[in-house]
Design an enzyme around this catalytic site. Structure first.
Site, PDB file in Angstrom:
ATOM      1  N   ASN A  88       0.834  -1.189   0.000  1.00 33.93           N
ATOM      2  CA  ASN A  88       0.000   0.000   0.000  1.00 33.93           C
ATOM      3  C   ASN A  88       0.880   1.255   0.000  1.00 33.93           C
ATOM      4  O   ASN A  88       2.107   1.165  -0.064  1.00 33.93           O
ATOM      5  CB  ASN A  88      -0.944  -0.043   1.210  1.00 33.93           C
ATOM      6  CG  ASN A  88      -2.286   0.595   0.917  1.00 33.93           C
ATOM      7  OD1 ASN A  88      -2.349   1.663   0.322  1.00 33.93           O
ATOM      8  ND2 ASN A  88      -3.353  -0.061   1.345  1.00 33.93           N
ATOM      9  N   HIS A 109      23.987   1.937  11.941  1.00 29.08           N
ATOM     10  CA  HIS A 109      25.199   2.734  12.110  1.00 29.08           C
ATOM     11  C   HIS A 109      25.881   2.377  13.425  1.00 29.08           C
ATOM     12  O   HIS A 109      25.217   1.953  14.380  1.00 29.08           O
ATOM     13  CB  HIS A 109      24.847   4.229  12.132  1.00 29.08           C
ATOM     14  CG  HIS A 109      24.131   4.693  10.905  1.00 29.08           C
ATOM     15  ND1 HIS A 109      24.795   5.129   9.790  1.00 29.08           N
ATOM     16  CD2 HIS A 109      22.817   4.776  10.623  1.00 29.08           C
ATOM     17  CE1 HIS A 109      23.920   5.464   8.867  1.00 29.08           C
ATOM     18  NE2 HIS A 109      22.699   5.262   9.345  1.00 29.08           N
ATOM     19  N   GLY A 150      -0.297  -1.488   8.801  1.00 28.65           N
ATOM     20  CA  GLY A 150       0.170  -0.133   8.570  1.00 28.65           C
ATOM     21  C   GLY A 150       1.074   0.390   9.670  1.00 28.65           C
ATOM     22  O   GLY A 150       0.989  -0.031  10.822  1.00 28.65           O
ATOM     23  N   ARG A 166      -0.143 -14.483  19.840  1.00 30.60           N
ATOM     24  CA  ARG A 166      -0.724 -15.827  19.829  1.00 30.60           C
ATOM     25  C   ARG A 166      -0.458 -16.488  18.487  1.00 30.60           C
ATOM     26  O   ARG A 166      -0.055 -15.830  17.526  1.00 30.60           O
ATOM     27  CB  ARG A 166      -2.228 -15.772  20.079  1.00 30.60           C
ATOM     28  CG  ARG A 166      -3.017 -15.043  18.994  1.00 30.60           C
ATOM     29  CD  ARG A 166      -4.505 -15.075  19.290  1.00 30.60           C
ATOM     30  NE  ARG A 166      -5.288 -14.375  18.299  1.00 30.60           N
ATOM     31  CZ  ARG A 166      -5.735 -14.903  17.154  1.00 30.60           C
ATOM     32  NH1 ARG A 166      -5.427 -16.160  16.838  1.00 30.60           N
ATOM     33  NH2 ARG A 166      -6.468 -14.194  16.319  1.00 30.60           N
TER      34      ARG A 166
END
Length: 197
Positions: A83, A113, A139, A180
């Site tokens: 997306n 780094h 998301g 779970r």
């Protein structure tokens, strides 16, 4: 014969990111991302800009905007959907399996780094990331260097994945932890939902 900075980068060794070859490769990737991100939504050829960068075995679909460092370290093993606003910092290999779904605003970062200021000014390094088949990433997820996410697992929205996640689980949080296992009840729930479509 000494290794190039590109070879060192891919091998996970300390490397100098301002090497001319690496700068040129990043510039090529940025230009491809620019053309992809600025293409018209009805331009069916826009994915070719990314396909020229990626190592692909099948089709994929990425919504704009998309950003990456190099592209040549992104290995797609099957169909893949991302997306809007996916960023992949592919200084080390990023391997994405078949039927992987990625939600909006996800960061996949192999880059890291040194903690020491002096070393941080001199070099960086990277560790590979693997996302196995049939994974769903929600998301706003961040996946950090060196992580493997196991086959069929689901990563909850907003999670920060700092360590390996096993196959077949729901994992959430910051840092991301297994909540779970995915079980037969989840399959039954899916079948129940489909009867209402």
């Amino acid at each position: 014969m000494s290794m190039s900075q590109r070879e060192k980068m891919i091998a996970g060794m300390p490397y100098e990111p301002w090497d001319d070859e690496l700068k040129a490769a990043r510039a090529k990737a940025k230009l491809a991302c620019y053309h992809f991100n600025h293409a018209r939504p009805d331009d069916d050829s826009r994915l070719t800009h990314l396909a020229a960068l990626f190592q692909t075995e099948q089709g994929f679909y990425v919504e704009p905007n998309f950003y990456c460092d190099y592209g040549f370290n992104i290995h797609l093993k099957g169909f893949f959907y991302a997306n809007h606003h996916l960023t992949i910092l592919d200084c080390a290999p990023v391997t994405i399996g078949d039927e992987v779904l990625i939600g909006p605003h996800v960061l996949i970062s192999t880059a890291t780094h040194p903690l020491s200021v002096q070393d941080r000014q001199a070099y960086e390094y990277a560790a590979p990331i693997t996302i196995e088949d049939h994974v769903w990433i929600g998301g706003q997820v961040t996946i950090l260097p060196g992580v493997t996410i196991g086959r069929g697992s689901v990563i909850g929205a907003g999670s920060v994945v700092t360590r390996d996640i096993p196959a077949g689980v729901v994992a959430v949080g910051n840092p991301c932890r297994v909540l779970r296992e995915i079980n037969d009840d989840d399959v039954a729930e899916k079948q129940k939902q489909l009867t209402f479509i």
